[in-house]
Design a protein around this motif. Structure first.
Motif, PDB file in Angstrom:
ATOM      1  N   GLN A 206       9.803  -7.571  10.205  1.00  0.00           N
ATOM      2  CA  GLN A 206       9.581  -6.824   8.978  1.00  0.00           C
ATOM      3  C   GLN A 206       9.194  -7.778   7.840  1.00  0.00           C
ATOM      4  OE1 GLN A 206      12.792  -4.244   7.858  1.00  0.00           O
ATOM      5  NE2 GLN A 206      12.267  -2.692   9.382  1.00  0.00           N
ATOM      6  N   HIS A 207       8.103  -7.439   7.151  1.00  0.00           N
ATOM      7  CA  HIS A 207       7.653  -8.207   6.001  1.00  0.00           C
ATOM      8  C   HIS A 207       8.178  -7.502   4.753  1.00  0.00           C
ATOM      9  CE1 HIS A 207       4.344 -10.447   8.302  1.00  0.00           C
ATOM     10  NE2 HIS A 207       4.882  -9.602   9.185  1.00  0.00           N
ATOM     11  N   GLU A 208       9.150  -8.124   4.080  1.00  0.00           N
ATOM     12  CA  GLU A 208       9.818  -7.511   2.934  1.00  0.00           C
ATOM     13  C   GLU A 208       9.551  -8.327   1.675  1.00  0.00           C
ATOM     14  OE1 GLU A 208      13.947  -7.294   3.795  1.00  0.00           O
ATOM     15  OE2 GLU A 208      13.695  -6.059   5.625  1.00  0.00           O
ATOM     16  N   ILE A 209       9.302  -7.634   0.570  1.00  0.00           N
ATOM     17  CA  ILE A 209       9.153  -8.335  -0.703  1.00  0.00           C
ATOM     18  C   ILE A 209      10.520  -8.825  -1.148  1.00  0.00           C
ATOM     19  CG2 ILE A 209       8.537  -8.091  -3.146  1.00  0.00           C
ATOM     20  CD1 ILE A 209       6.439  -6.056  -2.329  1.00  0.00           C
ATOM     21  N   SER A 210      10.631 -10.135  -1.308  1.00  0.00           N
ATOM     22  CA  SER A 210      11.905 -10.750  -1.643  1.00  0.00           C
ATOM     23  C   SER A 210      12.108 -10.862  -3.157  1.00  0.00           C
ATOM     24  CB  SER A 210      12.004 -12.145  -1.013  1.00  0.00           C
ATOM     25  OG  SER A 210      13.198 -12.786  -1.399  1.00  0.00           O
ATOM     26  N   PHE A 211      11.151 -11.470  -3.839  1.00  0.00           N
ATOM     27  CA  PHE A 211      11.258 -11.615  -5.287  1.00  0.00           C
ATOM     28  C   PHE A 211       9.861 -11.599  -5.903  1.00  0.00           C
ATOM     29  CE2 PHE A 211      11.346 -15.991  -3.576  1.00  0.00           C
ATOM     30  CZ  PHE A 211      10.268 -16.571  -4.245  1.00  0.00           C
ATOM     31  N   ILE A 212       9.828 -11.447  -7.226  1.00  0.00           N
ATOM     32  CA  ILE A 212       8.558 -11.439  -7.950  1.00  0.00           C
ATOM     33  C   ILE A 212       8.558 -12.542  -9.000  1.00  0.00           C
ATOM     34  CG2 ILE A 212       8.016  -9.003  -7.599  1.00  0.00           C
ATOM     35  CD1 ILE A 212       9.221  -8.400 -10.310  1.00  0.00           C
ATOM     36  N   GLU A 213       7.404 -13.147  -9.191  1.00  0.00           N
ATOM     37  CA  GLU A 213       7.167 -14.107 -10.257  1.00  0.00           C
ATOM     38  C   GLU A 213       5.907 -13.651 -10.990  1.00  0.00           C
ATOM     39  OE1 GLU A 213       6.903 -17.828  -8.166  1.00  0.00           O
ATOM     40  OE2 GLU A 213       9.069 -18.184  -8.322  1.00  0.00           O
ATOM     41  N   ASN A 214       5.455 -14.409 -11.954  1.00  0.00           N
ATOM     42  CA  ASN A 214       4.275 -14.027 -12.714  1.00  0.00           C
ATOM     43  C   ASN A 214       3.072 -13.845 -11.800  1.00  0.00           C
ATOM     44  OD1 ASN A 214       3.004 -13.688 -15.449  1.00  0.00           O
ATOM     45  ND2 ASN A 214       1.764 -15.385 -14.714  1.00  0.00           N
ATOM     46  N   ASP A 215       2.581 -12.616 -11.713  1.00  0.00           N
ATOM     47  CA  ASP A 215       1.383 -12.238 -10.954  1.00  0.00           C
ATOM     48  C   ASP A 215       1.539 -12.261  -9.438  1.00  0.00           C
ATOM     49  OD1 ASP A 215      -0.382 -11.518 -12.974  1.00  0.00           O
ATOM     50  OD2 ASP A 215      -1.095 -13.554 -13.288  1.00  0.00           O
ATOM     51  N   ILE A 216       2.683 -12.713  -8.908  1.00  0.00           N
ATOM     52  CA  ILE A 216       2.808 -12.809  -7.451  1.00  0.00           C
ATOM     53  C   ILE A 216       4.121 -12.204  -6.960  1.00  0.00           C
ATOM     54  CG2 ILE A 216       1.427 -14.935  -7.397  1.00  0.00           C
ATOM     55  CD1 ILE A 216       4.031 -16.429  -6.728  1.00  0.00           C
ATOM     56  N   VAL A 217       4.134 -11.889  -5.660  1.00  0.00           N
ATOM     57  CA  VAL A 217       5.373 -11.521  -4.976  1.00  0.00           C
ATOM     58  C   VAL A 217       5.565 -12.486  -3.815  1.00  0.00           C
ATOM     59  CG1 VAL A 217       5.197  -9.082  -5.573  1.00  0.00           C
ATOM     60  CG2 VAL A 217       4.207  -9.878  -3.427  1.00  0.00           C
ATOM     61  N   CYS A 218       6.806 -12.769  -3.489  1.00  0.00           N
ATOM     62  CA  CYS A 218       7.115 -13.566  -2.303  1.00  0.00           C
ATOM     63  C   CYS A 218       7.565 -12.620  -1.198  1.00  0.00           C
ATOM     64  CB  CYS A 218       8.210 -14.585  -2.601  1.00  0.00           C
ATOM     65  SG  CYS A 218       8.679 -15.564  -1.151  1.00  0.00           S
ATOM     66  N   VAL A 219       6.932 -12.732  -0.056  1.00  0.00           N
ATOM     67  CA  VAL A 219       7.243 -11.868   1.080  1.00  0.00           C
ATOM     68  C   VAL A 219       8.038 -12.671   2.108  1.00  0.00           C
ATOM     69  CG1 VAL A 219       6.300 -10.412   2.913  1.00  0.00           C
ATOM     70  CG2 VAL A 219       5.128 -10.552   0.700  1.00  0.00           C
ATOM     71  N   ALA A 220       9.191 -12.139   2.506  1.00  0.00           N
ATOM     72  CA  ALA A 220      10.017 -12.761   3.531  1.00  0.00           C
ATOM     73  C   ALA A 220       9.853 -11.987   4.841  1.00  0.00           C
ATOM     74  CB  ALA A 220      11.481 -12.766   3.107  1.00  0.00           C
ATOM     75  N   VAL A 221       9.721 -12.707   5.945  1.00  0.00           N
ATOM     76  CA  VAL A 221       9.565 -12.081   7.257  1.00  0.00           C
ATOM     77  C   VAL A 221      10.877 -12.231   8.018  1.00  0.00           C
ATOM     78  CG1 VAL A 221       8.240 -12.006   9.401  1.00  0.00           C
ATOM     79  CG2 VAL A 221       7.110 -12.693   7.249  1.00  0.00           C
ATOM     80  N   TRP A 222      11.495 -11.103   8.343  1.00  0.00           N
ATOM     81  CA  TRP A 222      12.760 -11.095   9.067  1.00  0.00           C
ATOM     82  C   TRP A 222      12.553 -10.502  10.457  1.00  0.00           C
ATOM     83  CZ3 TRP A 222      16.965 -13.444   7.035  1.00  0.00           C
ATOM     84  CH2 TRP A 222      16.980 -13.665   5.655  1.00  0.00           C
ATOM     85  N   GLU A 223      13.285 -11.077  11.400  1.00  0.00           N
ATOM     86  CA  GLU A 223      13.205 -10.582  12.781  1.00  0.00           C
ATOM     87  C   GLU A 223      14.441  -9.755  13.102  1.00  0.00           C
ATOM     88  OE1 GLU A 223      12.690 -12.173  17.398  1.00  0.00           O
ATOM     89  OE2 GLU A 223      12.785 -13.616  15.723  1.00  0.00           O
TER      90      GLU A 223
END
Length: 263
Positions: A206-223
């Motif tokens: 699953q690709h989940e949005i973890s946190f947001i910063e200016n103009d971007i999101v960080c996506v974490a991949v969990w198994e």
């Protein structure tokens, strides 16, 4: 049912509104003296600098509105503060569900009727005032000073119609939350946003949005294993621009931040 307001009725109504506005202003000044105004209500400190407010006129066509003069001898009270006070009064003088009075403020030293919208087609004048406040104080502070997000979109319904405007507000909230240090974790106030799911050799990624910063999101991949249990170690991370994610995912972030910060 048609209600005809005669001179006597209009005079009484003006008096009632004058009394009510005076009570609102006295309450703000009292809270200021007792140092009860917090950082989240910073705009009330500006309103406490008002010396007096006078109801100058009432009009019932095309909608019920009042004209007021505001007086302040404080050097730091300016036209933007005056307009913010007008927006604040709009919220305070409204019945739940159906605003019955729309105050538009005329400062005593401004160019008279040019500040008033008598016609729905002239609303851009008010929009210009709000945009000036946004340029000066930022989106978050302007929305808060107007009474919150729901009040703001009542004034300018289509302001956040575009993706660009939504991203502008998201970025402004990130800056506004100084404690977050430029990074807001979604898990602190909302459910994970899954933007993609892959099944590989019996395992689910699953690709989940973890946190947001200016103009971007960080996506974490969990198994996740076959039983649906999440494995302890994160499989991967990557960044995406806010403008790249699907509209429904952007809207989820947008609504989540509004509920947390602006309602």
């Amino acid at each position: 049912m048609k209600i005809i307001i005669g001179e006597n009725t209009e005079s009484k109504l003006s008096g009632l509104l004058q009394t009510k506005i005076g009570e609102i202003l006295d309450g703000i000044k009292k809270r200021n003296r007792k140092e009860e105004i917090g950082a989240s209500n910073w705009y009330l400190n500006a309103f406490s600098r008002i010396d007096k407010v006078v109801v100058r006129n009432l009009k019932v066509n095309p909608y019920f509105s009042i004209y007021i003069d505001v007086y302040s001898n404080h050097g730091h009270f300016d036209e933007d503060d005056a307009q913010s006070f007008a927006v604040y009064l709009k919220e305070e003088l409204s019945y739940i569900g159906n605003p019955w009075v729309v105050p538009m403020l005329i400062n005593h030293n401004l160019e008279d009727e040019d500040m008033i919208s008598e016609n729905e087609n002239e609303k851009p004048k008010l929009n210009d005032v709000i945009q000036s406040m946004i340029d000066e104080s930022g989106l978050v502070n302007t929305i808060k000073s107007s009474g919150g997000y729901d009040t703001f979109v009542t004034i300018i319904p289509d302001y956040f119609k575009s993706k660009t405007k939504k991203i502008d507000l998201i970025n402004d909230i990130i800056v506004y939350d100084e404690e977050a240090g430029g990074r807001i974790y979604l898990e602190d106030f909302m459910n994970p946003i899954v933007i993609r799911e892959e099944i590989v050799l019996g395992g689910t990624f699953q690709h989940e949005i973890s946190f947001i910063e200016n103009d971007i999101v960080c996506v974490a991949v969990w198994e996740y294993d076959e039983d649906g249990d999440q494995l302890d170690d994160m499989n991967d991370t990557y960044d995406m621009y806010l403008e790249e994610i699907q509209p429904r995912h952007l809207n989820q972030i947008f609504e989540g931040l509004i509920n947390e910060y602006l309602r």
